[in-house]
Design a protein around this motif. Structure first.
Motif, PDB file in Angstrom:
ATOM      1  N   ALA A 166     107.106  54.209  -7.479  1.00 56.65           N
ATOM      2  CA  ALA A 166     108.576  54.187  -7.534  1.00 56.65           C
ATOM      3  C   ALA A 166     109.192  55.079  -6.469  1.00 56.65           C
ATOM      4  O   ALA A 166     110.276  54.774  -5.945  1.00 56.65           O
ATOM      5  CB  ALA A 166     109.032  54.628  -8.921  1.00 56.65           C
ATOM      6  N   ASP A 167     108.520  56.185  -6.124  1.00 54.68           N
ATOM      7  CA  ASP A 167     109.068  57.098  -5.120  1.00 54.68           C
ATOM      8  C   ASP A 167     109.129  56.438  -3.736  1.00 54.68           C
ATOM      9  O   ASP A 167     110.132  56.552  -3.020  1.00 54.68           O
ATOM     10  CB  ASP A 167     108.254  58.394  -5.061  1.00 54.68           C
ATOM     11  N   ILE A 168     108.069  55.718  -3.377  1.00 51.72           N
ATOM     12  CA  ILE A 168     108.039  55.033  -2.082  1.00 51.72           C
ATOM     13  C   ILE A 168     109.081  53.921  -2.041  1.00 51.72           C
ATOM     14  O   ILE A 168     109.816  53.757  -1.061  1.00 51.72           O
ATOM     15  CB  ILE A 168     106.634  54.455  -1.803  1.00 51.72           C
ATOM     16  N   LEU A 169     109.193  53.172  -3.138  1.00 46.72           N
ATOM     17  CA  LEU A 169     110.170  52.086  -3.201  1.00 46.72           C
ATOM     18  C   LEU A 169     111.601  52.623  -3.111  1.00 46.72           C
ATOM     19  O   LEU A 169     112.468  51.996  -2.489  1.00 46.72           O
ATOM     20  CB  LEU A 169     109.985  51.278  -4.486  1.00 46.72           C
ATOM     21  N   ALA A 221     104.663  44.761   8.531  1.00 46.27           N
ATOM     22  CA  ALA A 221     105.888  45.561   8.565  1.00 46.27           C
ATOM     23  C   ALA A 221     107.028  44.772   9.211  1.00 46.27           C
ATOM     24  O   ALA A 221     108.156  44.759   8.698  1.00 46.27           O
ATOM     25  CB  ALA A 221     105.645  46.860   9.335  1.00 46.27           C
ATOM     26  N   LEU A 222     106.749  44.095  10.324  1.00 42.71           N
ATOM     27  CA  LEU A 222     107.762  43.278  10.980  1.00 42.71           C
ATOM     28  C   LEU A 222     108.214  42.138  10.070  1.00 42.71           C
ATOM     29  O   LEU A 222     109.397  41.835   9.976  1.00 42.71           O
ATOM     30  CB  LEU A 222     107.209  42.692  12.284  1.00 42.71           C
ATOM     31  N   ALA A 223     107.246  41.513   9.381  1.00 47.22           N
ATOM     32  CA  ALA A 223     107.558  40.384   8.505  1.00 47.22           C
ATOM     33  C   ALA A 223     108.422  40.810   7.329  1.00 47.22           C
ATOM     34  O   ALA A 223     109.424  40.160   7.004  1.00 47.22           O
ATOM     35  CB  ALA A 223     106.254  39.761   7.997  1.00 47.22           C
ATOM     36  N   THR A 224     108.048  41.905   6.684  1.00 48.19           N
ATOM     37  CA  THR A 224     108.794  42.398   5.527  1.00 48.19           C
ATOM     38  C   THR A 224     110.165  42.890   5.950  1.00 48.19           C
ATOM     39  O   THR A 224     111.157  42.722   5.223  1.00 48.19           O
ATOM     40  CB  THR A 224     108.006  43.523   4.831  1.00 48.19           C
ATOM     41  N   ASN A 225     110.231  43.475   7.135  1.00 49.02           N
ATOM     42  CA  ASN A 225     111.523  43.915   7.669  1.00 49.02           C
ATOM     43  C   ASN A 225     112.472  42.728   7.838  1.00 49.02           C
ATOM     44  O   ASN A 225     113.677  42.856   7.606  1.00 49.02           O
ATOM     45  CB  ASN A 225     111.311  44.616   9.010  1.00 49.02           C
ATOM     46  N   LEU A 271     105.073  53.777   7.617  1.00 49.68           N
ATOM     47  CA  LEU A 271     104.610  54.990   6.930  1.00 49.68           C
ATOM     48  C   LEU A 271     103.947  54.689   5.588  1.00 49.68           C
ATOM     49  O   LEU A 271     103.234  55.527   5.049  1.00 49.68           O
ATOM     50  CB  LEU A 271     105.773  55.962   6.732  1.00 49.68           C
ATOM     51  N   THR A 272     104.176  53.490   5.052  1.00 48.44           N
ATOM     52  CA  THR A 272     103.517  53.118   3.794  1.00 48.44           C
ATOM     53  C   THR A 272     102.058  52.745   4.011  1.00 48.44           C
ATOM     54  O   THR A 272     101.311  52.601   3.051  1.00 48.44           O
ATOM     55  CB  THR A 272     104.236  51.924   3.126  1.00 48.44           C
ATOM     56  N   GLY A 322     116.658  48.511  12.551  1.00 47.20           N
ATOM     57  CA  GLY A 322     115.192  48.485  12.548  1.00 47.20           C
ATOM     58  C   GLY A 322     114.580  49.808  12.956  1.00 47.20           C
ATOM     59  O   GLY A 322     113.415  50.090  12.659  1.00 47.20           O
ATOM     60  N   LEU A 323     115.369  50.640  13.654  1.00 46.60           N
ATOM     61  CA  LEU A 323     114.927  51.991  14.009  1.00 46.60           C
ATOM     62  C   LEU A 323     114.557  52.789  12.767  1.00 46.60           C
ATOM     63  O   LEU A 323     113.669  53.649  12.799  1.00 46.60           O
ATOM     64  CB  LEU A 323     116.049  52.703  14.764  1.00 46.60           C
ATOM     65  N   LEU A 324     115.230  52.496  11.659  1.00 45.76           N
ATOM     66  CA  LEU A 324     114.971  53.197  10.396  1.00 45.76           C
ATOM     67  C   LEU A 324     113.956  52.457   9.543  1.00 45.76           C
ATOM     68  O   LEU A 324     113.040  53.071   8.977  1.00 45.76           O
ATOM     69  CB  LEU A 324     116.286  53.353   9.613  1.00 45.76           C
ATOM     70  N   THR A 325     114.099  51.149   9.421  1.00 49.44           N
ATOM     71  CA  THR A 325     113.289  50.406   8.451  1.00 49.44           C
ATOM     72  C   THR A 325     111.852  50.161   8.904  1.00 49.44           C
ATOM     73  O   THR A 325     110.926  50.250   8.097  1.00 49.44           O
ATOM     74  CB  THR A 325     113.950  49.056   8.118  1.00 49.44           C
ATOM     75  N   ILE A 326     111.645  49.858  10.185  1.00 48.80           N
ATOM     76  CA  ILE A 326     110.282  49.584  10.638  1.00 48.80           C
ATOM     77  C   ILE A 326     109.392  50.829  10.556  1.00 48.80           C
ATOM     78  O   ILE A 326     108.281  50.770  10.018  1.00 48.80           O
ATOM     79  CB  ILE A 326     110.278  48.968  12.055  1.00 48.80           C
TER      80      ILE A 326
END
Length: 249
Positions: A5-8, A46-50, A38-39, A29-33
């Motif tokens: 839950a912490d990572i989510l 990562a690109l796909a989920t982003n 980091l997970t 994307g600078l933040l989300t990718i």
């Protein structure tokens, strides 16, 4: 692959902030990718989920722009198709070969955009005479940016907006609104082909999608109210933040 839950929660808030920034100037994307990487998931996943969460954010921002009558999909039908096609090709390519070459080029491209935005007088405050025709822009510049978005992605919205301002002479608020619709087309195309490739992590993507929608809603409201004087410094800030990100991390 399951996550705590912490990572989510971290990913949710990263997506919300990214959605807010993306709606105004691009570069979310600078933040989300990096947050996704980091997970511990692989770069393509990562690109796909982003793309899943980014599609939701660009859809939310696009709806706001359409409702405020800043842009209509009918006005840019050809551009939407070309953006979709370019992104689809880029997404297929990135699943066949890692985007290492683009990682070298991107800092220079983004730095150039940031400098141009910073020093150009009265950038996008008034409509100017176009340097190229709309047809040329739609058939060359748009698919190239779409290809880039499918292959890697960060700053796509910025590239769309500033190409309209610098090449088409468009006022910055309308250029930003146009960029949101084009970015939605590229995100959807990319998402479809990532899903077909089995790369999307749905648990993370859906959590981040919720954050993106919230952030994009508030960010697009500020675009409408703030105008070019508000959007411009955000573009400069995000461009140079991306340069730092690519050079030092």
């Amino acid at each position: 692959m399951t996550f705590g839950a912490d990572i989510l929660a971290v990913l949710f808030f990263a997506a919300m902030i990214a959605g807010f920034v993306d709606a105004m100037a691009g570069g979310g994307g600078l933040l989300t990718i990096p947050a996704l990487l980091l997970t511990g998931i692989n770069p393509v996943a990562a690109l796909a989920t982003n793309k899943l969460q980014a599609a939701a954010g660009s859809f939310s921002a696009s709806l706001t722009m359409i409702k405020k009558r800043l842009i209509s999909p009918r006005q840019i039908k050809m551009a939407l198709i070309m953006a979709f096609v370019g992104s689809a090709i880029g997404t297929i390519l990135v699943q066949l070969s890692p985007p290492e070459a683009l990682r070298v080029i991107i800092p220079f491209l983004v730095a150039a955009v940031g400098l141009y935005t910073l020093i150009a007088p009265n950038l996008g405050e008034l409509e100017r005479r176009p340097k190229i025709s709309q047809q040329t822009w739609q058939k060359t510049i748009v698919p190239l940016i779409g290809l880039y978005d499918g292959y890697l992605g960060p700053a796509t919205g910025t590239f769309f907006a500033l190409s309209n301002v610098s090449l088409r002479g468009m006022e910055l608020i309308r250029a930003t609104a146009t960029a949101k619709l084009l970015n939605f087309a590229t995100n959807i195309a990319s998402l479809i082909f990532f899903i077909l490739g089995g790369q999307v992590l749905w648990q993370i993507g859906l959590i981040m999608m919720a954050g993106q929608v919230i952030g994009a809603f508030f960010g697009s409201q500020l675009v409408v109210k703030g105008g070019a004087k508000f959007i411009r410094p955000v573009i400069v800030l995000m461009c140079f933040a991306m340069v730092v990100r690519y050079v030092f991390w």
